[in-house]
Design a protein around this motif. Sequence first.
Motif, short mmCIF file in Angstrom:
data_model
loop_
_atom_site.label_atom_id
_atom_site.label_comp_id
_atom_site.label_asym_id
_atom_site.label_seq_id
_atom_site.Cartn_x
_atom_site.Cartn_y
_atom_site.Cartn_z
N LEU A 139 -2.19 -7.59 -2.73
CA LEU A 139 -3.34 -8.11 -3.47
C LEU A 139 -3.02 -8.11 -4.96
CD1 LEU A 139 -6.42 -6.41 -1.77
CD2 LEU A 139 -5.69 -8.78 -1.55
N ILE A 140 -3.20 -9.24 -5.61
CA ILE A 140 -3.08 -9.33 -7.07
C ILE A 140 -4.41 -9.84 -7.61
CG2 ILE A 140 -1.89 -10.40 -9.02
CD1 ILE A 140 0.59 -10.65 -7.35
N ARG A 141 -5.04 -9.06 -8.48
CA ARG A 141 -6.32 -9.44 -9.06
C ARG A 141 -6.09 -9.96 -10.48
NH1 ARG A 141 -11.35 -7.46 -7.47
NH2 ARG A 141 -10.29 -5.72 -6.44
N GLU A 189 6.86 -4.56 -2.90
CA GLU A 189 7.08 -3.33 -3.66
C GLU A 189 7.63 -3.64 -5.05
OE1 GLU A 189 9.63 -1.07 -1.14
OE2 GLU A 189 7.98 -0.31 0.11
N GLN A 190 8.45 -4.69 -5.17
CA GLN A 190 9.00 -5.07 -6.47
C GLN A 190 7.89 -5.53 -7.42
OE1 GLN A 190 12.13 -7.98 -6.16
NE2 GLN A 190 12.50 -8.05 -8.37
N HIS A 195 4.20 -4.20 -12.04
CA HIS A 195 2.85 -3.96 -12.58
C HIS A 195 2.73 -2.54 -13.12
CE1 HIS A 195 -1.44 -4.17 -13.11
NE2 HIS A 195 -1.62 -3.17 -12.27
N GLU A 196 3.25 -1.57 -12.38
CA GLU A 196 3.19 -0.17 -12.83
C GLU A 196 3.95 0.04 -14.13
OE1 GLU A 196 4.69 1.83 -9.41
OE2 GLU A 196 2.76 1.80 -8.34
N ASP A 210 -5.05 -5.88 -11.48
CA ASP A 210 -4.65 -4.84 -10.52
C ASP A 210 -3.70 -5.43 -9.49
OD1 ASP A 210 -4.59 -2.30 -9.43
OD2 ASP A 210 -6.31 -2.66 -8.11
N VAL A 211 -2.86 -4.58 -8.92
CA VAL A 211 -1.95 -4.94 -7.84
C VAL A 211 -2.02 -3.85 -6.78
CG1 VAL A 211 0.47 -5.29 -7.16
CG2 VAL A 211 -0.38 -6.26 -9.30
N GLU A 212 -2.09 -4.25 -5.51
CA GLU A 212 -2.20 -3.25 -4.45
C GLU A 212 -1.50 -3.76 -3.19
OE1 GLU A 212 -5.68 -1.25 -1.62
OE2 GLU A 212 -6.21 -2.57 -3.29
#
Length: 356
Positions: A139-141, A189-190, A195-196, A210-212
């Motif tokens: 998910l990318i917001r 994961e990349q 994002h982190e 956000d990314v999840e």
Amino acid sequence: MNQTASNYKFLQDLVNYNFYAEAQATWNVNDLIYDLEKIREQYSRVGESLSKFHKQYLLMVLVGKQLPDMVAELEDITSVESLRTKLSNDKNKKGIHFCLQKLLKQEIRNPQDIIFHLFNSKYRKQPQPPNHEKETGLLIRIPDDVSAKQLLEIENKVRAITGCPYIRIVEIKMGSIILLFKGSQSACEQIESLHEQGLLSYRLGIPIIDVEIIPSHVNLTQWFDNILTSGWQAANQLLTPSQLALVRSAEIKAGKLINLRADMFTHPIVLLVNLARENDDYPEVEITLRVYPTGDNVYLPPNLKLIVLSENEVFQEVTARSEDRMIQCQIEGEVGEEFTVKLVLDEAVITEDFVI
């Protein structure tokens, strides 16, 4: 593509329109125009077809053009305001926005609305993962003011960053925009790692809220609490009344629109999952898996296989015949058990993992 559609002159003439080749790289343009033409003929008073303006406007929308970009390309349009006026008047005359609303069953106000709703439809071409490749959801917001052109570019940028050719947007939710991607575990994961590190917004060229990474299994027990897994919809949003008549009203049910690409044609189908149990404390759940045709298709594609696997072994398998309107499998399981569903049509394979 609908084989009958390919014989129509209005489709053969499309290749001469500006932006046709560019749009065709991402969208099933001929299928889309064909279905819109049928709606136009149905609702216009004299059975009129879509005009050159309608088709040229739609092609520019499909490649991410905004209204100011369209003025120079459209005949008899001298300004953005005159284009807005024509689209507003055209809607009252059962024009392109009216036809898109009927087709997509969504309100259409501007080019961005068209792109957003088409992203979740059978008209967008999507690369399929290699057979037997397990996929991960991501998910990318992003903010809700992103343009249609930026949205079209995000997918290609994510592929370029990850090197995964089949990572793709499979659903868009409105509000602050939520993009649901599917791709390899390493690719997801990349993106999460970038994002982190605070680098993803720079690499994609848009703000990222956000990314999840989301669980790979569809949790069916949550459906009893009215929590549907992302990508799944209420059955009445996907099936016709006659199809819904086969489903017991007391069952918990949800479906997913799936596009199978085989023999150069796209076959849209709906996978419906029905759940039933005696009471909230009863550990055993009765599960019915059904596959329906959708769109204008009355029958399922022949030789479509619905396969249920448990612990990597085939538990049940059913194959569609030439005039099947539905195929199904019924299984029972206890809370915590896992199983896999495969939909197979020639070289096309779609896999869904479930946990009860």
